[in-house]
Design a protein around this motif. Structure first.
Motif, short mmCIF file in Angstrom:
data_model
loop_
_atom_site.label_atom_id
_atom_site.label_comp_id
_atom_site.label_asym_id
_atom_site.label_seq_id
_atom_site.Cartn_x
_atom_site.Cartn_y
_atom_site.Cartn_z
N VAL A 44 43.48 47.20 46.70
CA VAL A 44 42.22 46.90 45.68
C VAL A 44 41.82 46.31 47.32
O VAL A 44 39.63 46.26 47.26
CB VAL A 44 42.83 45.50 45.31
CG1 VAL A 44 42.02 44.38 45.09
CG2 VAL A 44 42.98 46.32 43.70
N ALA A 45 41.78 46.01 48.69
CA ALA A 45 41.34 45.28 49.11
C ALA A 45 40.53 46.69 50.16
O ALA A 45 39.66 46.30 50.52
CB ALA A 45 41.94 44.84 50.34
N ASP A 46 40.62 47.95 50.00
CA ASP A 46 40.24 49.07 50.45
C ASP A 46 38.91 49.62 49.55
O ASP A 46 37.63 49.83 50.21
CB ASP A 46 40.49 50.33 50.71
CG ASP A 46 42.16 50.43 52.00
OD1 ASP A 46 42.17 49.53 52.64
OD2 ASP A 46 43.19 51.07 51.22
N VAL A 47 38.99 49.46 48.31
CA VAL A 47 37.14 49.84 47.85
C VAL A 47 36.75 48.33 47.24
O VAL A 47 36.12 48.33 46.38
CB VAL A 47 38.28 50.16 46.30
CG1 VAL A 47 38.53 51.20 46.59
CG2 VAL A 47 38.63 49.29 45.38
N ASN A 48 37.40 47.59 47.83
CA ASN A 48 36.90 46.14 47.97
C ASN A 48 36.17 45.08 49.43
O ASN A 48 36.51 43.91 48.91
CB ASN A 48 37.04 45.06 46.59
CG ASN A 48 36.81 45.62 45.60
OD1 ASN A 48 36.09 45.75 44.36
ND2 ASN A 48 38.37 46.16 44.75
N PRO A 49 35.52 45.57 49.74
CA PRO A 49 35.44 45.69 51.07
C PRO A 49 34.87 43.81 51.48
O PRO A 49 35.15 43.24 52.73
CB PRO A 49 35.05 46.59 52.33
CG PRO A 49 34.21 47.33 51.38
CD PRO A 49 34.99 46.95 50.15
N GLU A 50 33.86 43.32 51.02
CA GLU A 50 32.84 42.57 51.24
C GLU A 50 33.68 41.94 49.98
O GLU A 50 33.25 40.27 51.19
CB GLU A 50 31.90 42.78 49.60
CG GLU A 50 31.98 42.60 48.53
CD GLU A 50 32.29 44.20 47.80
OE1 GLU A 50 32.00 44.28 46.61
OE2 GLU A 50 32.95 45.47 48.55
N ALA A 108 42.19 46.84 38.62
CA ALA A 108 42.02 45.47 39.43
C ALA A 108 41.32 44.89 40.55
O ALA A 108 40.08 45.89 40.82
CB ALA A 108 43.31 46.25 40.55
N PHE A 109 40.97 44.03 40.05
CA PHE A 109 40.24 43.46 40.78
C PHE A 109 40.56 42.26 41.84
O PHE A 109 41.23 40.76 41.39
CB PHE A 109 39.39 41.82 40.20
CG PHE A 109 37.99 43.64 39.36
CD1 PHE A 109 36.89 43.68 39.68
CD2 PHE A 109 39.12 44.23 38.20
CE1 PHE A 109 36.11 44.41 38.90
CE2 PHE A 109 37.91 45.23 37.47
CZ PHE A 109 36.69 45.43 37.77
N PRO A 110 39.79 42.00 43.28
CA PRO A 110 40.28 40.47 44.15
C PRO A 110 39.91 39.20 43.34
O PRO A 110 38.80 39.95 42.63
CB PRO A 110 39.75 40.72 45.20
CG PRO A 110 38.14 42.05 45.00
CD PRO A 110 38.60 43.24 43.59
N ASP A 129 44.30 37.41 45.79
CA ASP A 129 44.65 37.93 44.39
C ASP A 129 44.49 38.84 43.49
O ASP A 129 43.51 38.33 43.35
CB ASP A 129 45.55 36.48 43.44
CG ASP A 129 46.46 35.27 44.52
OD1 ASP A 129 47.32 35.67 45.21
OD2 ASP A 129 46.38 34.76 43.98
N VAL A 130 45.16 39.61 43.40
CA VAL A 130 44.92 40.66 42.22
C VAL A 130 45.24 40.40 40.48
O VAL A 130 45.74 39.92 40.05
CB VAL A 130 45.70 41.82 42.49
CG1 VAL A 130 45.38 43.32 41.58
CG2 VAL A 130 45.45 42.61 44.07
N VAL A 131 43.81 40.65 40.70
CA VAL A 131 44.36 39.97 38.90
C VAL A 131 43.51 40.89 37.77
O VAL A 131 42.50 42.44 38.77
CB VAL A 131 43.11 38.92 38.04
CG1 VAL A 131 42.67 38.85 37.15
CG2 VAL A 131 42.97 37.49 39.52
N GLU A 132 44.57 41.53 37.30
CA GLU A 132 44.49 43.14 35.84
C GLU A 132 43.86 42.49 34.93
O GLU A 132 43.56 41.65 34.33
CB GLU A 132 45.50 43.34 35.89
CG GLU A 132 46.21 44.04 37.00
CD GLU A 132 47.58 45.03 36.87
OE1 GLU A 132 47.93 45.31 35.26
OE2 GLU A 132 48.12 45.31 38.03
#
Length: 114
Positions: free
Chosen positions: A63-69, A96-98, A75-78
């Protein structure tokens, strides 16, 4: 659907280092990066795993790779994207989102009255 750990974060995903409200299953949220299309999502799981640990299904990326900003330790929230004709959310694709990428627009649970 994303491949995700089955652990649930008991505190609702509240980050002790920020002033963000915790998220709980059932809360309605929106993507803070999506100004044009404010689709409301429903939280279906708050995992106990950080964005840099959570691998996406079918990809060798986190999730961090696709949301580098966003903070890679969030934590990951689905969430799911139901619409007005959705009869059950069980069959909807999970995303999945940060935590930092989501803002709560409607709290379903009265956590202040506990």
């Amino acid at each position: 659907m994303v491949a995700g750990p089955e652990d649930i974060l008991p505190g609702g995903g509240q980050d002790s280092e920020t002033d963000r409200d915790p998220l709980y299953v059932g809360d309605h949220v929106q993507d803070v990066t999506d100004d044009d299309d404010e689709k409301t999502m429903v939280v279906v799981e708050v995992t106990a795993h950080q964005s840099n640990e959570y691998r996406l299904e079918g990809a060798n990326r986190t999730v961090a790779d696709v949301n580098p900003e966003f903070d890679e330790t969030d934590d990951v929230v689905e969430v799911v994207y139901p619409d007005r004709t959705t009869k059950t959310i069980d069959s909807l694709k999970r995303y999945a989102f940060p935590r930092g990428r989501l803002k709560r627009v409607t709290a379903v649970h009265d956590v202040r009255g506990e």
